[in-house]
Scaffold this motif. Sequence first.
Motif, PDB file in Angstrom:
ATOM      1  N   GLY A 220      -9.836 138.057  18.693  1.00  0.00           N
ATOM      2  CA  GLY A 220      -9.900 136.652  18.316  1.00  0.00           C
ATOM      3  C   GLY A 220      -9.670 136.452  16.831  1.00  0.00           C
ATOM      4  N   VAL A 221     -10.269 137.323  16.009  1.00  0.00           N
ATOM      5  CA  VAL A 221     -10.023 137.262  14.562  1.00  0.00           C
ATOM      6  C   VAL A 221      -8.531 137.465  14.286  1.00  0.00           C
ATOM      7  CG1 VAL A 221     -10.506 138.339  12.336  1.00  0.00           C
ATOM      8  CG2 VAL A 221     -12.342 138.077  14.020  1.00  0.00           C
ATOM      9  N   GLY A 222      -7.945 138.471  14.942  1.00  0.00           N
ATOM     10  CA  GLY A 222      -6.524 138.729  14.757  1.00  0.00           C
ATOM     11  C   GLY A 222      -5.666 137.566  15.213  1.00  0.00           C
ATOM     12  N   GLY A 223      -6.036 136.917  16.336  1.00  0.00           N
ATOM     13  CA  GLY A 223      -5.256 135.789  16.837  1.00  0.00           C
ATOM     14  C   GLY A 223      -5.249 134.619  15.874  1.00  0.00           C
ATOM     15  N   ILE A 224      -6.399 134.339  15.269  1.00  0.00           N
ATOM     16  CA  ILE A 224      -6.466 133.233  14.303  1.00  0.00           C
ATOM     17  C   ILE A 224      -5.619 133.540  13.073  1.00  0.00           C
ATOM     18  CG2 ILE A 224      -8.013 131.946  12.785  1.00  0.00           C
ATOM     19  CD1 ILE A 224     -10.219 132.452  14.922  1.00  0.00           C
ATOM     20  N   LEU A 225      -5.752 134.758  12.552  1.00  0.00           N
ATOM     21  CA  LEU A 225      -4.979 135.132  11.363  1.00  0.00           C
ATOM     22  C   LEU A 225      -3.488 135.158  11.666  1.00  0.00           C
ATOM     23  CD1 LEU A 225      -7.256 137.988   9.966  1.00  0.00           C
ATOM     24  CD2 LEU A 225      -6.941 135.708   9.005  1.00  0.00           C
ATOM     25  N   TRP A 226      -3.140 135.619  12.870  1.00  0.00           N
ATOM     26  CA  TRP A 226      -1.725 135.642  13.259  1.00  0.00           C
ATOM     27  C   TRP A 226      -1.163 134.219  13.315  1.00  0.00           C
ATOM     28  CZ3 TRP A 226       1.239 140.049  14.437  1.00  0.00           C
ATOM     29  CH2 TRP A 226       2.517 139.797  14.940  1.00  0.00           C
ATOM     30  N   ALA A 227      -1.930 133.285  13.876  1.00  0.00           N
ATOM     31  CA  ALA A 227      -1.467 131.902  13.986  1.00  0.00           C
ATOM     32  C   ALA A 227      -1.353 131.233  12.618  1.00  0.00           C
ATOM     33  CB  ALA A 227      -2.420 131.105  14.876  1.00  0.00           C
ATOM     34  N   VAL A 228      -2.175 131.655  11.662  1.00  0.00           N
ATOM     35  CA  VAL A 228      -2.033 131.137  10.303  1.00  0.00           C
ATOM     36  C   VAL A 228      -0.802 131.746   9.630  1.00  0.00           C
ATOM     37  CG1 VAL A 228      -3.123 131.016   8.027  1.00  0.00           C
ATOM     38  CG2 VAL A 228      -4.504 130.700  10.079  1.00  0.00           C
ATOM     39  N   ARG A 229      -0.552 133.018   9.895  1.00  0.00           N
ATOM     40  CA  ARG A 229       0.593 133.702   9.290  1.00  0.00           C
ATOM     41  C   ARG A 229       1.907 133.210   9.892  1.00  0.00           C
ATOM     42  NH1 ARG A 229       1.131 139.096   6.950  1.00  0.00           N
ATOM     43  NH2 ARG A 229       3.281 139.809   7.119  1.00  0.00           N
ATOM     44  N   TYR A 230       1.933 133.068  11.203  1.00  0.00           N
ATOM     45  CA  TYR A 230       3.109 132.547  11.915  1.00  0.00           C
ATOM     46  C   TYR A 230       2.658 131.270  12.623  1.00  0.00           C
ATOM     47  CZ  TYR A 230       4.434 137.422  11.209  1.00  0.00           C
ATOM     48  OH  TYR A 230       4.689 138.653  10.662  1.00  0.00           O
ATOM     49  N   PRO A 231       2.700 130.119  11.917  1.00  0.00           N
ATOM     50  CA  PRO A 231       1.961 128.923  12.364  1.00  0.00           C
ATOM     51  C   PRO A 231       2.548 128.223  13.588  1.00  0.00           C
ATOM     52  CG  PRO A 231       3.226 128.438  10.402  1.00  0.00           C
ATOM     53  CD  PRO A 231       3.381 129.899  10.634  1.00  0.00           C
ATOM     54  N   GLN A 232       2.500 128.918  14.703  1.00  0.00           N
ATOM     55  CA  GLN A 232       2.919 128.327  15.965  1.00  0.00           C
ATOM     56  C   GLN A 232       2.147 128.999  17.091  1.00  0.00           C
ATOM     57  OE1 GLN A 232       7.034 128.841  17.712  1.00  0.00           O
ATOM     58  NE2 GLN A 232       7.216 126.719  17.043  1.00  0.00           N
ATOM     59  N   VAL A 233       1.599 128.200  18.002  1.00  0.00           N
ATOM     60  CA  VAL A 233       0.801 128.726  19.096  1.00  0.00           C
ATOM     61  C   VAL A 233       1.496 128.380  20.407  1.00  0.00           C
ATOM     62  CG1 VAL A 233      -1.486 128.746  20.156  1.00  0.00           C
ATOM     63  CG2 VAL A 233      -1.255 128.284  17.722  1.00  0.00           C
ATOM     64  N   TRP A 234       1.674 129.402  21.255  1.00  0.00           N
ATOM     65  CA  TRP A 234       2.279 129.163  22.561  1.00  0.00           C
ATOM     66  C   TRP A 234       1.745 130.201  23.548  1.00  0.00           C
ATOM     67  CZ3 TRP A 234       6.854 132.072  24.479  1.00  0.00           C
ATOM     68  CH2 TRP A 234       7.136 133.192  23.692  1.00  0.00           C
ATOM     69  N   PRO A 235       1.859 129.956  24.874  1.00  0.00           N
ATOM     70  CA  PRO A 235       1.152 130.797  25.847  1.00  0.00           C
ATOM     71  C   PRO A 235       1.543 132.263  25.869  1.00  0.00           C
ATOM     72  CG  PRO A 235       1.735 128.700  26.842  1.00  0.00           C
ATOM     73  CD  PRO A 235       2.412 128.744  25.512  1.00  0.00           C
ATOM     74  N   TYR A 236       2.735 132.607  25.399  1.00  0.00           N
ATOM     75  CA  TYR A 236       3.174 134.002  25.467  1.00  0.00           C
ATOM     76  C   TYR A 236       3.177 134.677  24.099  1.00  0.00           C
ATOM     77  CZ  TYR A 236       4.604 132.538  30.116  1.00  0.00           C
ATOM     78  OH  TYR A 236       4.598 132.050  31.399  1.00  0.00           O
ATOM     79  N   MET A 237       2.484 134.078  23.141  1.00  0.00           N
ATOM     80  CA  MET A 237       2.489 134.621  21.785  1.00  0.00           C
ATOM     81  C   MET A 237       1.769 135.961  21.686  1.00  0.00           C
ATOM     82  SD  MET A 237      -0.440 132.337  19.855  1.00  0.00           S
ATOM     83  CE  MET A 237      -0.643 133.474  18.486  1.00  0.00           C
ATOM     84  N   GLY A 238       0.887 136.267  22.646  1.00  0.00           N
ATOM     85  CA  GLY A 238       0.112 137.501  22.562  1.00  0.00           C
ATOM     86  C   GLY A 238       0.799 138.712  23.151  1.00  0.00           C
ATOM     87  N   PHE A 239       1.920 138.502  23.854  1.00  0.00           N
ATOM     88  CA  PHE A 239       2.529 139.630  24.562  1.00  0.00           C
ATOM     89  C   PHE A 239       3.064 140.692  23.604  1.00  0.00           C
ATOM     90  CE2 PHE A 239       6.325 141.692  26.317  1.00  0.00           C
ATOM     91  CZ  PHE A 239       5.759 142.344  27.401  1.00  0.00           C
ATOM     92  N   LEU A 240       3.954 140.295  22.702  1.00  0.00           N
ATOM     93  CA  LEU A 240       4.574 141.284  21.817  1.00  0.00           C
ATOM     94  C   LEU A 240       3.586 141.889  20.823  1.00  0.00           C
ATOM     95  CD1 LEU A 240       7.210 142.704  21.345  1.00  0.00           C
ATOM     96  CD2 LEU A 240       7.864 140.903  19.723  1.00  0.00           C
ATOM     97  N   PRO A 241       2.747 141.074  20.135  1.00  0.00           N
ATOM     98  CA  PRO A 241       1.732 141.706  19.273  1.00  0.00           C
ATOM     99  C   PRO A 241       0.811 142.636  20.046  1.00  0.00           C
ATOM    100  CG  PRO A 241       1.917 139.373  18.783  1.00  0.00           C
ATOM    101  CD  PRO A 241       2.721 139.609  20.017  1.00  0.00           C
ATOM    102  N   GLY A 242       0.484 142.262  21.302  1.00  0.00           N
ATOM    103  CA  GLY A 242      -0.375 143.123  22.112  1.00  0.00           C
ATOM    104  C   GLY A 242       0.285 144.454  22.423  1.00  0.00           C
TER     105      GLY A 242
END
Length: 313
Positions: A220-242
Amino acid sequence: MDPKTLLQNLVNGLSLGSLYALIAIGYTMVYGILRLINFAHGDIFMMAAYFTFFFVTLIQLPWYFAAIFAIASAALLGFGVDRIAYKPIRKAPRISALITAIGVSFFLESLAVVIFSGIPRSFRTIFPQFLNEMIILGGHMEIKYGQEVILGGIRFPIISVVTLVVTAIAIIFLWWFIYKTKIGMAMRSVSVDIPTTSLMGVNVDRVIGMTFALGSALAGVGGILWAVRYPQVWPYMGFLPGMKAFVAAVFGGIGSVPGAVVGGLVLGITEVMMVGLFPGAAGYRDAFAFFILIIILSVKPSGLLGKPELVKV
């Protein structure tokens, strides 16, 4: 590449690698206890970013409260995934657990599409206010318009600096939790021998649930920081970083928390440096991570800090 550019790329690589490390820790903690690759982990990362977005935009919480509640919600979601999806199949063959993990990943992604829609949401609208302030310290460091830190004439994105600081705090807290608390001692014991730990009176299911919750909170910490770094949220945003975090966990030694941190940092630095040295190969940066995975599995399957498992007959 001149020294200033090299240093800038190094900081950016450490920042990106620290995000991979935060996600990879969750993978490696769960694997260390259950020998399970929780492929839904990247989707919990995604849900945390959505939680933050809607806590701010719908409930009108300040960004810092929204971040805290989003991390807590991610931990609760991870705990719930374990209780609903993984606990009933604890004694099933590993292939059943693997298929379940993939199914949970697809379920969370589809649920996000249904609830949040597939339209990307801009995260810039909830960018923390303190990042928009101008700060000058002794004429040596300047935070300009919330976008960059200027130190000794070298420009660093402020989110890179913030990411490094937050990741360091999270890892120190994790170290304290694992090595200085009773539940942390139980986690280490369960990772070595579940039946013996159970015979000593430890509630193994509670320890496993806590492991999922803690790993999901870090995601969750990583997800928030990632969304601030790449400021766009969408349902498949976690696939590639994961998937990249999984590569980092394998690279460092799956099951080893220090290995996950090292693997994430090395992967992030290598990825950024490759783009800096070979700009024409920027389109292949994602493929490069999986190329590293192939090399590691071929040369040292246990990873940098991992220990080879004994074959049980």
